[in-house]
Design an enzyme around this catalytic site. Structure first.
Site, mmCIF file in Angstrom:
data_model
loop_
_atom_site.group_PDB
_atom_site.id
_atom_site.type_symbol
_atom_site.label_atom_id
_atom_site.label_comp_id
_atom_site.label_asym_id
_atom_site.label_seq_id
_atom_site.Cartn_x
_atom_site.Cartn_y
_atom_site.Cartn_z
ATOM 1 N N CYS A 1 -6.521 1.110 -28.528
ATOM 2 C CA CYS A 1 -6.424 1.850 -27.283
ATOM 3 C C CYS A 1 -6.368 3.371 -27.416
ATOM 4 C CB CYS A 1 -5.255 1.316 -26.464
ATOM 5 S SG CYS A 1 -5.508 1.601 -24.725
ATOM 6 N N LYS A 50 -0.655 0.202 -34.275
ATOM 7 C CA LYS A 50 -1.166 1.328 -33.508
ATOM 8 C C LYS A 50 -0.505 2.637 -33.956
ATOM 9 C CE LYS A 50 -1.901 2.498 -28.607
ATOM 10 N NZ LYS A 50 -1.693 1.935 -27.229
ATOM 11 N N GLU A 56 5.054 2.798 -23.497
ATOM 12 C CA GLU A 56 4.757 2.381 -24.880
ATOM 13 C C GLU A 56 5.670 3.083 -25.882
ATOM 14 O OE1 GLU A 56 -0.009 2.168 -24.440
ATOM 15 O OE2 GLU A 56 0.816 1.434 -26.313
ATOM 16 N N ASN A 68 2.852 -2.054 -31.660
ATOM 17 C CA ASN A 68 1.683 -2.500 -30.908
ATOM 18 C C ASN A 68 0.640 -2.809 -31.976
ATOM 19 O OD1 ASN A 68 -0.570 -2.776 -29.291
ATOM 20 N ND2 ASN A 68 0.029 -1.131 -27.889
ATOM 21 N N GLU A 91 -6.245 -5.369 -26.746
ATOM 22 C CA GLU A 91 -4.886 -4.961 -27.107
ATOM 23 C C GLU A 91 -3.908 -5.823 -26.293
ATOM 24 O OE1 GLU A 91 -3.736 -1.299 -25.138
ATOM 25 O OE2 GLU A 91 -2.452 -0.717 -26.801
ATOM 26 N N ASN A 151 -5.936 -1.476 -23.209
ATOM 27 C CA ASN A 151 -5.438 -1.705 -21.845
ATOM 28 C C ASN A 151 -5.307 -0.300 -21.265
ATOM 29 O OD1 ASN A 151 -3.112 -4.529 -21.795
ATOM 30 N ND2 ASN A 151 -4.839 -4.253 -23.139
HETATM 31 N N1 ING Z 1 -3.543 3.124 -22.786
HETATM 32 C C1 ING Z 1 -4.132 4.308 -22.405
HETATM 33 C C2 ING Z 1 -5.266 4.798 -23.302
HETATM 34 O O1 ING Z 1 -5.114 5.665 -24.129
HETATM 35 C C3 ING Z 1 -3.838 6.248 -21.119
HETATM 36 C C4 ING Z 1 -3.139 5.416 -22.156
HETATM 37 C C5 ING Z 1 -3.891 5.801 -19.786
HETATM 38 C C6 ING Z 1 -4.463 7.410 -21.482
HETATM 39 C C7 ING Z 1 -4.552 6.569 -18.827
HETATM 40 C C8 ING Z 1 -5.144 8.183 -20.545
HETATM 41 C C9 ING Z 1 -5.205 7.760 -19.207
HETATM 42 O O2 ING Z 1 -6.350 4.296 -23.078
HETATM 43 C C10 ING Z 1 -3.073 2.712 -23.985
HETATM 44 N N2 ING Z 1 -2.561 1.474 -24.007
HETATM 45 O O3 ING Z 1 -3.099 3.433 -24.963
#
Ligand code: ING
Length: 324
Positions: free
Chosen positions: A169, A124, A143, A107, A47, A194
């Site tokens: 993601c 996304k 985001e 995204n 991503e 990410n």
């Molecule tokens: N990142 C994360 C994901 O869903 C996140 C958001 C971070 C969720 C930490 C839970 C814990 O993997 C993205 N870019 O969606």
């Protein structure tokens, strides 16, 4: 004759804030070359693969962040990747920040066939994090400030000899993501992510980041009889530790390949697409076993009407105290 597709997940280590796109593209091309050398026909990149994970910072006004976005795909910076891939005979999935001509920001990801033609685009669906500046966080997850949710939902394309889907993601954490693509016949789902290891709203989840990453994808693969190829941007990127653990998962839910490092690394697996039917035509024969008529609540907007009433659950009737 079974349908085999050799697939690679091309994991990226950290991308610095000031790393020029051409330098990142060179890293992607090097990963693509390694994947091609190892027989891959499809390479999945992460991503937002062209830049650092910029939603960790607040930028105002919003258009001061335009330089993180691509207005064309391919564009001047990414054309060398398209050309190198076509010359290597590999297709690829690439995550990037999209700015449309009419000013919408997504995204996004693009799926490109081995001859360089664009198969499809994905935006996304599930946008995590927060909308406003929250300087209390060691790093932010903006985001929902930078991206609109993709309006088109999920699709599956005929490509690479099979039915190929895309997700990004946070999408991988929602069971609906897999079931919609499963209903569309997905046999292989490309995913880039990410994922910061630290989750400020609930740090107790940090230690479980790797477990949750595997849990959701293994379940999604198994319950829908599909392969999943997931490529991370990993390592400590501008002070934020990102989960690596890129994986290739079989329709059985088994992890058949996983990254060993948190840097630039290629993992490869030979995916038998006909293996999907071992699950789609038995346990998860949707036409035969699914009960959509009792699932309607799943597609309804969440509303207080469905919230718990707060009444104590009615205890089961106790057995009549009758002496044996
Ligand atoms: N990142 C994360 C994901 O869903 C996140 C958001 C971070 C969720 C930490 C839970 C814990 O993997 C993205 N870019 O969606």
């Amino acid at each position: 004759m079974t349908r085999h597709l050799v697939v690679a997940a091309a994991q990226l280590g950290p991308v610095a804030r000031d790393e020029p796109r051409p330098a990142v593209v060179e890293r992607l091309i090097a990963l693509g070359r390694d994947a091609a050398r190892r027989g891959a026909e499809l390479v999945v990149f992460p991503e937002l693969a062209l830049t650092t994970f910029f939603p960790r910072w607040w930028t105002e006004p919003l258009d001061a962040a335009d330089h993180w976005f691509e207005t064309d795909m391919p564009g001047p910076a990414t054309r060398p990747l398209f050309e190198a891939a076509a010359s290597l005979g590999i297709g690829f999935f690439l995550g990037y920040a999209e700015l449309t001509p009419d000013g919408h920001r997504y995204n996004s990801a693009v799926l490109v066939e081995r001859d360089g033609t664009v198969v499809g685009n994905f935006r996304k669906v599930h946008i995590p994090g927060h909308e406003g500046n929250e300087p209390w966080r060691p790093f932010q997850h903006l985001e929902r400030y930078y991206f609109e949710p993709g309006p088109a939902g999920f699709s599956v394309w005929n490509a690479f000899g099979g039915r190929v889907g895309m997700m990004l993601c946070n999408d991988r954490r929602w069971s609906e993501t897999y079931r919609v693509m499963g209903l569309l016949g997905a046999e292989l789902i490309c995913c880039g992510y990410n994922t910061p290891v630290h989750y400020p709203p609930d740090p107790s989840q940090d230690i479980l980041a790797g477990f949750h990453n595997q849990l959701v994808m293994q379940a999604g693969a198994y319950q829908n009889g599909t392969w999943i190829v997931a490529a991370a941007k990993g390592g400590v990127e501008e002070g934020s530790e990102l989960l690596a653990q890129s994986s290739i998962i079989a329709p059985s839910g088994q992890i058949v390949a996983q990254a060993l490092t948190t840097g630039d690394e290629v993992i490869v697996a030979d995916c038998d697409l006909d293996w999907c039917d071992r699950y789609k035509k038995t346990l998860f024969d949707f036409a035969r076993y699914r009960r959509p008529e009792v699932y309607t609540l799943i597609a309804e907007p969440h509303s207080p009407a469905h919230a718990p009433t707060g009444r104590e659950p009615v205890p089961p009737p106790s057995e009549p105290a009758v002496a044996p």
